[in-house]
Write a protein that holds these residues in place. Structure first.
Motif, PDB file in Angstrom:
ATOM      1  N   ASN A  76       0.626  -1.215  -0.011  1.00  0.00           N
ATOM      2  CA  ASN A  76      -0.058  -0.193  -0.061  1.00  0.00           C
ATOM      3  C   ASN A  76       0.876   1.327  -0.067  1.00  0.00           C
ATOM      4  OD1 ASN A  76      -2.876  -1.047   0.194  1.00  0.00           O
ATOM      5  ND2 ASN A  76      -2.074  -2.101   1.879  1.00  0.00           N
ATOM      6  N   ASN A  78       0.389   5.702  -0.155  1.00  0.00           N
ATOM      7  CA  ASN A  78      -0.022   6.928   0.980  1.00  0.00           C
ATOM      8  C   ASN A  78      -1.573   7.283   0.502  1.00  0.00           C
ATOM      9  OD1 ASN A  78       1.859   7.830  -1.244  1.00  0.00           O
ATOM     10  ND2 ASN A  78       0.790   9.897  -0.603  1.00  0.00           N
ATOM     11  N   TRP A  82      -7.016   4.409   3.788  1.00  0.00           N
ATOM     12  CA  TRP A  82      -6.741   3.720   4.806  1.00  0.00           C
ATOM     13  C   TRP A  82      -7.635   3.609   5.953  1.00  0.00           C
ATOM     14  CZ3 TRP A  82      -2.571   0.897   5.503  1.00  0.00           C
ATOM     15  CH2 TRP A  82      -1.306   1.414   4.612  1.00  0.00           C
ATOM     16  N   THR A  86      -7.101  -0.144   7.160  1.00  0.00           N
ATOM     17  CA  THR A  86      -6.609  -0.379   8.677  1.00  0.00           C
ATOM     18  C   THR A  86      -7.294  -1.302   9.424  1.00  0.00           C
ATOM     19  OG1 THR A  86      -5.520   1.811   8.580  1.00  0.00           O
ATOM     20  CG2 THR A  86      -5.793   0.890  10.770  1.00  0.00           C
ATOM     21  N   ARG A 108       2.055  -4.108   7.023  1.00  0.00           N
ATOM     22  CA  ARG A 108       3.498  -3.391   7.136  1.00  0.00           C
ATOM     23  C   ARG A 108       4.130  -4.025   8.310  1.00  0.00           C
ATOM     24  NH1 ARG A 108       1.972   2.755   6.419  1.00  0.00           N
ATOM     25  NH2 ARG A 108       0.235   1.921   7.732  1.00  0.00           N
ATOM     26  N   GLY A 124       3.389   2.464   2.647  1.00  0.00           N
ATOM     27  CA  GLY A 124       3.086   3.626   3.166  1.00  0.00           C
ATOM     28  C   GLY A 124       4.281   4.683   2.589  1.00  0.00           C
ATOM     29  N   GLU A 142      -2.760   7.067   8.884  1.00  0.00           N
ATOM     30  CA  GLU A 142      -2.256   5.839   8.796  1.00  0.00           C
ATOM     31  C   GLU A 142      -1.063   5.621   7.822  1.00  0.00           C
ATOM     32  OE1 GLU A 142      -5.148   6.820   9.422  1.00  0.00           O
ATOM     33  OE2 GLU A 142      -6.202   5.334  11.016  1.00  0.00           O
ATOM     34  N   GLU A 143      -1.169   6.653   6.861  1.00  0.00           N
ATOM     35  CA  GLU A 143      -0.300   6.319   5.532  1.00  0.00           C
ATOM     36  C   GLU A 143       1.159   6.265   5.965  1.00  0.00           C
ATOM     37  OE1 GLU A 143      -0.619   9.937   3.352  1.00  0.00           O
ATOM     38  OE2 GLU A 143       0.686  10.907   4.298  1.00  0.00           O
ATOM     39  N   ILE A 145       4.908   5.537   7.701  1.00  0.00           N
ATOM     40  CA  ILE A 145       5.367   4.482   8.149  1.00  0.00           C
ATOM     41  C   ILE A 145       6.021   4.491   9.479  1.00  0.00           C
ATOM     42  CG2 ILE A 145       7.590   2.999   7.663  1.00  0.00           C
ATOM     43  CD1 ILE A 145       7.511   4.210   4.656  1.00  0.00           C
ATOM     44  N   GLU A 166       7.362   4.302  -0.883  1.00  0.00           N
ATOM     45  CA  GLU A 166       8.412   5.410  -0.632  1.00  0.00           C
ATOM     46  C   GLU A 166       9.930   5.055  -1.182  1.00  0.00           C
ATOM     47  OE1 GLU A 166       8.797   8.792  -0.286  1.00  0.00           O
ATOM     48  OE2 GLU A 166       7.807   8.727   1.764  1.00  0.00           O
ATOM     49  N   SER A 198      10.275  10.205   6.280  1.00  0.00           N
ATOM     50  CA  SER A 198       9.880   8.728   5.812  1.00  0.00           C
ATOM     51  C   SER A 198      10.573   8.351   4.784  1.00  0.00           C
ATOM     52  CB  SER A 198       8.585   9.047   4.888  1.00  0.00           C
ATOM     53  OG  SER A 198       7.731   7.946   4.362  1.00  0.00           O
TER      54      SER A 198
END
Length: 343
Positions: A76, A78, A82, A86, A108, A124, A142-143, A145, A166, A198
């Motif tokens: 997933n 960003n 979410w 989640t 994750r 994320g 929640e995006e 990390i 990322e 990030s």
């Protein structure tokens, strides 16, 4: 969105997989790729998606129904819902969740084995466009990390392949470095600081597990590079951009990315074939409708021939020749002379 199945310890036998960068819910782009895939990689059954996915599950199943793709594993990004994702992942921490016939959302971090290779997924990223989004509708915290996800990813040990949305800090990919250096969209410094943090988290994991190859999306900057110690990074493009689709050989961890012209050409050829098939089907339907009006019904052989014609396995000329051979005989004066006397 609902959970249909959970799975831990995913092991796949594939020697080659498809890898895709951001799609942003672009159904049209996914459909075009699906039309090119059978010609580009008929052997590929697994797709690894690198996030900013946000695709409608049922429609995605329909799009890939006529391809060889039987499973899509999503790392997933960003730009994902979410708020829906989640709760599903939290029900079974560490497990992937299947949300449609073929779509799996990865936790994750996630550990997989593909073709005997150790694969680490860490989804994320930071949304640099967060200020233009609405929390709870188009953006969710929640995006990000988390430090816990970083620690767990490192604790899992080395990996051969790392999948992220990322980019890692210290990337060797020149187009990515150029975007980060120039900030072409003029994002605020505070947001850029979040993005850098990030990337640092991804970089920390990257340096610890030392994969031979890391593949990511997010920056919309297709390209590749190699560090001084020999680690390779591939950055994939976004939907409708060059370098969005790649085919990864799990034996060598080398990836080939078909160019846009090839993808569009194959998709157009598929479209031409589809329209021709529809034309043939309509022609057959009209013919059989006329038979019904006359009180006739097709024989099993006729139905079989009709389907072969629709599918393009037999031409109309071939069918006419068959009918002529089956149902006509030479006129008396044209009969073959078998007497052998030459007269």
């Amino acid at each position: 969105m609902k959970a249909l199945e959970y799975a831990s310890g995913i092991t796949l036998p594939d020697n080659r997989v498809a890898v895709c960068g951001d799609w942003h819910g672009n159904v049209g782009w996914a459909r075009m790729l699906s039309r090119a895939l059978p010609a580009l990689a008929p052997d590929v059954t697994t797709m690894l998606h690198l996030g900013d996915w946000w695709m409608p599950p049922a429609e995605t199943d329909e799009i890939f129904a006529e391809t060889g793709i039987t499973r899509i594993y999503v790392t997933n990004g960003n730009h994902e819902p979410w708020g829906d994702i989640t709760p599903l992942l939290d029900q079974h921490p560490g497990a992937a969740v299947r949300i449609s016939e073929i779509i799996w959302l990865l936790p994750r971090p996630a550990r997989l084995s593909i073709g005997g290779r150790r694969v680490l997924s860490l989804g994320g990223a930071a949304s640099v466009d967060r200020q233009s989004r609405i929390e709870g509708r188009t953006w969710w915290p929640e995006e990000a990390i988390t430090d816990d996800a970083v620690a767990e990813a490192i604790a899992g040990g080395p990996a051969d392949l790392m999948l992220t949305h990322e980019s890692p800090s210290g990337t060797p990919v020149r187009p990515v470095r150029e975007i980060l250096r120039t900030n072409p969209h003029r994002f605020p410094k505070a947001i850029l600081a979040e993005s850098a943090a990030s990337r640092a988290r991804v970089g920390k994991v990257w340096d610890a597990v030392r994969p031979e190859l890391l593949v990511h999306g997010h920056l919309h900057a297709p390209g590749g590079g190699m560090t001084e110690d020999g680690r390779r990074v591939a950055s994939l493009g976004r939907d409708v951009q060059e370098g969005n689709l790649g085919f990864l050989d799990m034996r060598t961890l080398k990836m080939a990315t078909p160019n846009m012209r090839a993808i569009r050409g194959l998709a157009d050829r598929w479209e031409d074939g589809y329209l021709e098939r529809e034309r043939r089907a309509e022609s057959v339907a009209r013919t059989m409708d006329s038979w019904a009006v006359d009180g006739l019904s097709p024989t099993p052989d006729a139905l079989d021939d009709a389907q072969k014609y629709i599918d393009g396995r037999r031409s109309l000329d071939e069918l006419i020749d068959d009918v002529r051979r089956r149902h006509t005989r030479p006129r008396e004066g044209e009969a073959k002379n078998d007497s052998g006397d030459g007269r």
